[in-house]
Design an enzyme around this catalytic site. Sequence first.
Site, PDB file in Angstrom:
ATOM      1  N   GLU A 159      63.139  20.026  11.251  1.00  0.00           N
ATOM      2  CA  GLU A 159      63.497  21.171  11.805  1.00  0.00           C
ATOM      3  C   GLU A 159      62.941  22.368  10.131  1.00  0.00           C
ATOM      4  O   GLU A 159      63.538  22.919  11.046  1.00  0.00           O
ATOM      5  CB  GLU A 159      64.914  21.599  12.551  1.00  0.00           C
ATOM      6  CG  GLU A 159      65.911  20.910  11.349  1.00  0.00           C
ATOM      7  CD  GLU A 159      66.453  20.063  11.200  1.00  0.00           C
ATOM      8  OE1 GLU A 159      67.445  19.740  10.961  1.00  0.00           O
ATOM      9  OE2 GLU A 159      65.715  18.559  11.997  1.00  0.00           O
TER      10      GLU A 159
ATOM     11  N   ASP B 198      65.255  26.618   7.945  1.00  0.00           N
ATOM     12  CA  ASP B 198      66.561  25.557   8.164  1.00  0.00           C
ATOM     13  C   ASP B 198      66.439  26.477   9.775  1.00  0.00           C
ATOM     14  O   ASP B 198      67.228  27.271   9.473  1.00  0.00           O
ATOM     15  CB  ASP B 198      66.832  24.612   7.359  1.00  0.00           C
ATOM     16  CG  ASP B 198      67.239  23.358   8.372  1.00  0.00           C
ATOM     17  OD1 ASP B 198      67.071  22.486   8.173  1.00  0.00           O
ATOM     18  OD2 ASP B 198      68.737  23.363   8.796  1.00  0.00           O
TER      19      ASP B 198
ATOM     20  N   ASN C  53      68.917  20.068  20.129  1.00  0.00           N
ATOM     21  CA  ASN C  53      68.799  19.286  20.728  1.00  0.00           C
ATOM     22  C   ASN C  53      68.636  17.413  22.072  1.00  0.00           C
ATOM     23  O   ASN C  53      68.651  17.610  23.184  1.00  0.00           O
ATOM     24  CB  ASN C  53      67.547  18.321  19.817  1.00  0.00           C
ATOM     25  CG  ASN C  53      65.639  17.940  19.874  1.00  0.00           C
ATOM     26  OD1 ASN C  53      65.288  18.715  20.296  1.00  0.00           O
ATOM     27  ND2 ASN C  53      65.643  16.943  19.100  1.00  0.00           N
TER      28      ASN C  53
ATOM     29  N   ASP D 209      60.960  21.184  21.156  1.00  0.00           N
ATOM     30  CA  ASP D 209      59.469  21.161  20.327  1.00  0.00           C
ATOM     31  C   ASP D 209      59.228  21.942  20.882  1.00  0.00           C
ATOM     32  O   ASP D 209      58.876  23.044  19.506  1.00  0.00           O
ATOM     33  CB  ASP D 209      58.510  20.066  21.118  1.00  0.00           C
ATOM     34  CG  ASP D 209      59.233  18.893  20.806  1.00  0.00           C
ATOM     35  OD1 ASP D 209      59.901  18.207  20.048  1.00  0.00           O
ATOM     36  OD2 ASP D 209      58.329  17.528  21.504  1.00  0.00           O
TER      37      ASP D 209
END
Length: 502
Positions: free
Chosen positions: A408, A364, A372, A381
């Site tokens: 993620e 993770d 983000n 991304d």
Amino acid sequence: MGLATKIQPRLRSFEARVRIWGRRRPLLQTIAIVLVSGLVYGIAFRLAISTFLRDNLSVCWPIVGLQVAFFLRTPRRFWPQMITGMVIVQVTLEWSQPIDQVVSDTVSDVAELLIAAYCLPPLNGVSRWIKERGLLKRFIVWPALLGPAITGFPVAAAYSRDLDLHVSYWPYWARWFTGDAIGIVLWLPLGVILISRETYALFAWKNLSRTLGLLGTFSLVGWALFNYKPTPIAFLLMPFLLLIAFKLGFSGSAIAVNILSIVSAKGTLHRLGPFGSIQEPYSVTALQAFLAVSMLMCFPVSILQLERDDFERETREAYERMEKLAISDGLTGLANRRRFDDIFDQEWRRAMREGEPVGVMMIDVDSFKLFNDFYGHLAGDQCLRNIADSIRSTVNRAGDLPARFGGEEFVVLMPGTDLFGVLQVAEVLRYRIELLRLEHKRSLHQIVTVSVGCWSAIPKIGTLPASLIEAADQGLYSAKLNGRNRVSTISAEIEEAAVRAS
């Protein structure tokens, strides 16, 4: 490995060495081109006279067609040297003839050659050349019709003045036109395929028996038809030729038609074969028409075959792309969740049968939502792609399967790996991602890091694959709980609970 496969790289190496040598010695290169061009032209000239000419009656004149093929393959800056070699040899071979005939032959051959060479596209492989837009129309109009028609006028004028030949202007013009036109129609395609590397594929070891079998059968049937008493059954060759066009493509069909031109010319000139019963010179005209139709028929058939092959290849590639999209994650290129679940179930059952461990690591990205929000979705991304690249380069053992689990989160399936092995790989992966030094100002570590949960177990009857995922996920929760940027297992959490209880 076939003979052609062995020869092809040697020819490419020789060609490269010749180019380098020519660039360093331009004067010697010019002399070499003149000599080689003249030698090739002289040999072809003698062979053409002995094969296609009898009693001043020619079935076809292949020289110009072959020369055009070499011109199309050669840069235009070398054309003057090639023409010089051709002119020197032709003048030498015809020196005993009247001067006006020598001049008209030479000038007409050069003009015919240049008309064809300038009007056709350069040669960069048979498949690309034959699919050039409007090629068949340009081929018929300029090299096959207008070139021989225009250049035949001065030749007919020179030869019709020779009282010893007893020929008039228009019959000799017609003889020149038909001989040169058929020579270009037949031998220009042959020259194109002979100097194209794609033709070597026909003679590779895996294709050699099919190529020789089809061409050999066609040659025997053609020889039998044209060296037997006159019988109008030339149409029997058409099914064989169509079969060759579909099986061997344009290269194979061009070779077949030119083999036929050789065996049929001898028979027809000796009044044998399907056209032997026709009065001369009409028997030769009938043979020329038959050969021209045979070769021109190969163009559309070969184009259709190439388009069919292109369609099949594009369809196959599209299917492969769709299949890949169905099992891979579009953003990272790793396997998607569906692919992971399918392989995981297969490996779980196999490990249960063989009593082997199955390892899993859950990965993770730490504080990814904050990343983000702060840097934007495009940066997010790219961050995920960088993480996926690190996973892909670290987990590279055959059989291991890295995948994007969702958002993620990533997961790695490691069949046949115990917990110690999984922990080793996980630590290497965590450290490599840390070394990327991807900026993350909202993280406690100021860079992008990952937490990894690991577990490995030997499947037992009655246990489900989901239990392994849950154990690794609990290890991931333990890593998050203890500060992130670390590798952990469920056992670590249990041990800490036991210490606190004591």
